[in-house]
Design an enzyme around this catalytic site. Structure first.
Site, PDB file in Angstrom:
ATOM      1  N   VAL A 118       5.169  -0.480   3.063  1.00 33.64           N
ATOM      2  CA  VAL A 118       4.019  -0.729   3.927  1.00 33.64           C
ATOM      3  C   VAL A 118       3.040  -1.626   3.172  1.00 33.64           C
ATOM      4  CG1 VAL A 118       2.144   0.304   5.262  1.00 33.64           C
ATOM      5  CG2 VAL A 118       4.328   1.515   5.037  1.00 33.64           C
ATOM      6  N   ASP A 143       8.620  15.012  10.650  1.00 34.39           N
ATOM      7  CA  ASP A 143       8.369  14.682   9.243  1.00 34.39           C
ATOM      8  C   ASP A 143       6.888  14.848   8.936  1.00 34.39           C
ATOM      9  OD1 ASP A 143       9.028  13.908   6.644  1.00 34.39           O
ATOM     10  OD2 ASP A 143       8.840  11.769   7.081  1.00 34.39           O
ATOM     11  N   GLY A 186       8.384   4.240   1.462  1.00 37.62           N
ATOM     12  CA  GLY A 186       9.063   5.458   1.895  1.00 37.62           C
ATOM     13  C   GLY A 186      10.553   5.204   1.969  1.00 37.62           C
ATOM     14  N   GLY A 187      11.242   6.125   2.594  1.00 34.50           N
ATOM     15  CA  GLY A 187      12.691   6.032   2.674  1.00 34.50           C
ATOM     16  C   GLY A 187      13.189   4.870   3.513  1.00 34.50           C
ATOM     17  N   MET A 188      12.407   4.435   4.492  1.00 31.73           N
ATOM     18  CA  MET A 188      12.840   3.369   5.396  1.00 31.73           C
ATOM     19  C   MET A 188      12.374   1.983   4.945  1.00 31.73           C
ATOM     20  SD  MET A 188      14.477   4.504   8.261  1.00 31.73           S
ATOM     21  CE  MET A 188      13.984   3.565   9.681  1.00 31.73           C
ATOM     22  N   ILE A 195       0.801  -1.221   0.000  1.00 31.94           N
ATOM     23  CA  ILE A 195       0.000   0.000   0.000  1.00 31.94           C
ATOM     24  C   ILE A 195       0.836   1.275   0.000  1.00 31.94           C
ATOM     25  CG2 ILE A 195      -2.089  -1.022   0.949  1.00 31.94           C
ATOM     26  CD1 ILE A 195      -1.296  -0.003   3.704  1.00 31.94           C
ATOM     27  N   GLY A 196       2.155   1.150   0.139  1.00 28.25           N
ATOM     28  CA  GLY A 196       2.978   2.355   0.112  1.00 28.25           C
ATOM     29  C   GLY A 196       4.441   2.038   0.329  1.00 28.25           C
ATOM     30  N   LYS A 201       4.766  -2.336   8.291  1.00 22.59           N
ATOM     31  CA  LYS A 201       5.859  -1.530   7.734  1.00 22.59           C
ATOM     32  C   LYS A 201       7.135  -2.347   7.856  1.00 22.59           C
ATOM     33  CE  LYS A 201       8.061   2.993   8.334  1.00 22.59           C
ATOM     34  NZ  LYS A 201       7.977   4.256   9.100  1.00 22.59           N
TER      35      LYS A 201
END
Length: 170
Positions: free
Chosen positions: A26, A133, A21-23, A18-19, A41
């Site tokens: 998800v 953030d 990011g930088g880390m 579903i997504g 995550k």
């Protein structure tokens, strides 16, 4: 660690990505023990062996565990995922504020969202936690208009139990 539908992490079955990011990434998953959907995550494989990134990931889990507020997504636990770690969190239905803002909002709605975000941040600040953030992509709006602040991965912890293992400069 790209997961595909049907992959199991403990008693969680991955349903879809579903997504990202930088880390890490998800995923939507099904909790087979409690029969509910959750968000997982997963720390990116390139970061899984970096002690600083692992510490930041674990700090995010502790930060979320220290917060209990209706406008902050809840954490349910940590799972080991092969050579990485995964945070199991509340799956918040709806859209990100970034997507919601593609169309103009009525003033009353914008003020309501701002109030909810401010309440979430106030609760975090009372615990000595600074989000660092905050952006529309890290805020979910449910179909009922409830706002949830997500992603405390860059949070600074100024005092409290989490700060013992966390450097606010990171």
């Amino acid at each position: 660690m790209a997961l595909v539908a049907g992959t199991h992490l403990g008693h969680y079955e991955v349903l879809a990505r579903i997504g990202a990011g930088g880390m890490g990434e998800v995923y939507r998953a099904h909790d087979t023990k409690l029969d509910r959907e959750v968000a997982i995550k997963v720390l990116a494989p390139l970061l899984a062996h970096n002690p600083e990134r692992l510490a930041r990931f674990e700090r995010e889990a502790k930060v979320l565990a220290s917060l209990n507020h209706p406008h902050i997504a809840h954490i349910y636990g940590i799972e080991e995922a092969s050579a990485s770690r995964a945070l199991v969190m509340e799956l918040v239905p709806g859209e990100t504020l970034a997507r919601t803002l593609k169309a103009p909002l009525p003033l009353a709605t914008a003020l309501d969202y701002a109030r909810q975000i401010a309440e979430a941040l106030e609760a975090a600040h009372e615990k000595g936690i600074i989000h660092r953030d905050l952006k529309p992509a890290n805020i979910m709006v449910t179909p009922d208009g409830v706002v949830k602040v997500l992603d405390f991965g860059l949070a600074a912890v100024l005092h409290g139990p989490v700060s013992e293992s966390a450097d606010p400069a990171n």
